[in-house]
Design a protein around this motif. Sequence first.
Motif, PDB file in Angstrom:
ATOM      1  N   VAL A 263      10.362 -45.025  53.222  1.00 11.04           N
ATOM      2  CA  VAL A 263       8.627 -44.671  53.166  1.00 11.04           C
ATOM      3  C   VAL A 263       8.207 -45.972  53.626  1.00 11.04           C
ATOM      4  N   VAL A 264       6.263 -44.877  53.613  1.00  9.91           N
ATOM      5  CA  VAL A 264       5.091 -45.890  53.424  1.00  9.91           C
ATOM      6  C   VAL A 264       4.107 -45.183  52.768  1.00  9.91           C
ATOM      7  N   THR A 265       3.846 -46.068  52.135  1.00 11.97           N
ATOM      8  CA  THR A 265       2.546 -45.724  51.828  1.00 11.97           C
ATOM      9  C   THR A 265       1.118 -46.637  51.809  1.00 11.97           C
ATOM     10  N   GLY A 266       0.070 -45.570  51.586  1.00 11.59           N
ATOM     11  CA  GLY A 266      -1.480 -46.361  51.515  1.00 11.59           C
ATOM     12  C   GLY A 266      -2.214 -45.334  51.773  1.00 11.59           C
TER      13      GLY A 266
ATOM     14  N   SER B 292       2.692 -42.153  61.651  1.00 15.41           N
ATOM     15  CA  SER B 292       2.383 -41.373  60.050  1.00 15.41           C
ATOM     16  C   SER B 292       1.763 -42.889  59.429  1.00 15.41           C
ATOM     17  N   ILE B 293       2.305 -44.203  59.916  1.00 18.34           N
ATOM     18  CA  ILE B 293       1.891 -45.027  59.851  1.00 18.34           C
ATOM     19  C   ILE B 293       0.281 -45.024  59.555  1.00 18.34           C
ATOM     20  N   CYS B 294      -0.070 -44.685  60.679  1.00 18.12           N
ATOM     21  CA  CYS B 294      -1.576 -45.283  61.341  1.00 18.12           C
ATOM     22  C   CYS B 294      -2.214 -44.607  60.369  1.00 18.12           C
ATOM     23  N   GLU B 295      -1.782 -43.516  59.879  1.00 19.86           N
ATOM     24  CA  GLU B 295      -2.269 -42.217  59.107  1.00 19.86           C
ATOM     25  C   GLU B 295      -2.368 -42.875  58.229  1.00 19.86           C
ATOM     26  N   MET B 296      -1.445 -43.443  57.136  1.00 17.64           N
ATOM     27  CA  MET B 296      -2.065 -44.353  56.252  1.00 17.64           C
ATOM     28  C   MET B 296      -2.502 -45.057  56.006  1.00 17.64           C
TER      29      MET B 296
END
Length: 421
Positions: A200-203, A277-281
């Motif tokens: 997962v990625v979180t931000g 998705s990473i850029c969105e976080m």
Amino acid sequence: MAVMNIVRSVLFLSKKPFINLHNSTQFEKISRPLGIFDVQSRNTSFFNKLPAEALWKGVTSVSNAGKKRGRGKGTGRKIAKDLNRGQVIGVGKINMVWPGLTTPVIRGREIIKQMQLPEDPEREAKLLKMRNEMGQFKRLKILPIDRGWSGNKLPGRKVGPPDPIGEDTFEGFETIVLELKSVFNMTGNLGRKRQISCFVVTGNGQGLAGFGLGKSLEGKTALKTAKNRAGQRLMYIERYNNHTVCHDFASQFGRTKLIVSKKPEGYGLVCHRAIKSICEMIGIKDLHAKVEGSTNLQHIVKAFFVGLLQQKTPDDLANETGYNVVEFKKERDFFPQVIAKPSTTVSVPKPKLDFQEYVMKGKVVLKKKKFPPFYQKLPGWEIHLKKTLRFRNQDNVRLNLLAEHGALKSFLSEKDVKTEN
């Protein structure tokens, strides 16, 4: 010897019971041949020994050897229907009171008797709805905005912020699942050990982001572990004007190569879905990224974070090179604008540098040659160029006059002013 044998045979015959021919039942037992009903039969079998669930499993499932060979991948869904759904003993179409089934036998000192109650339309509608739903498979409905990359599957879906650590809470954070798969490990004592792996990625959308990997026997536990690990390993990413990367860069992790390009506002995210998705976080809104080599998802994520952490701000570039960092934007009609100046007054050796080559660390992006459009090969194109010769470069001339003189004027205007004086 012969006398002895005769005596033995006589004794053997004398031990046999005497048969009375006048007894009909005894005679029938001897004379009647064996029939169908005299054959020995077994009253039990696996059909009435095993429960219904085991019988259904034997029909619908695959053996362990078959599973190892990859068979029966589509039999995960439960095929056996619950035939008892909506069927409750004592509850039927007629609204009755059944002592011992629907009501207790004794209420206080009174013995309840069986009786019929008046019709209840709400009860009948409820029973009808339960019977109509029998045998129907209902999929889990998810709103289109909450769906992942592929329908109802978890990758691509948001699962909320990480769990708080003591008094510290993750307000404004969100987590997106990038990968959810089964992994196997061969152990010496347990054999083939299966686990669920979650990545997962979180931000918070303001430059803070982190990724985490979790493994467990259950999917929920693996998801929780990965989410909390990502929250404990946050990184701050520099952004240019809070919408894109600081400059173009190329990064690599393993055999995965990434070429990321800085784009103007309003361009959007043109890249791999995991990078999106990473850029969105992180809070990056405009970007172009190309993946080359291996498409291992974890390697793509790591290569992207390595490139983001290695990028330099305009001030860092100005201090390193000793040059002013100048930007040309289409929104300003490509007028040069100084966005950073070197802060050090010490003279730094200034080699001749190409900005693109410097930020890409000497790497050159291979681009395909652009061929001219088909109409430029036609004879009519030359006629068009001759007709539009006097209008060509008018926009560039206007911009140059505005940049040099601050107004639109002819090269003869200074001579006209001199003659008037």
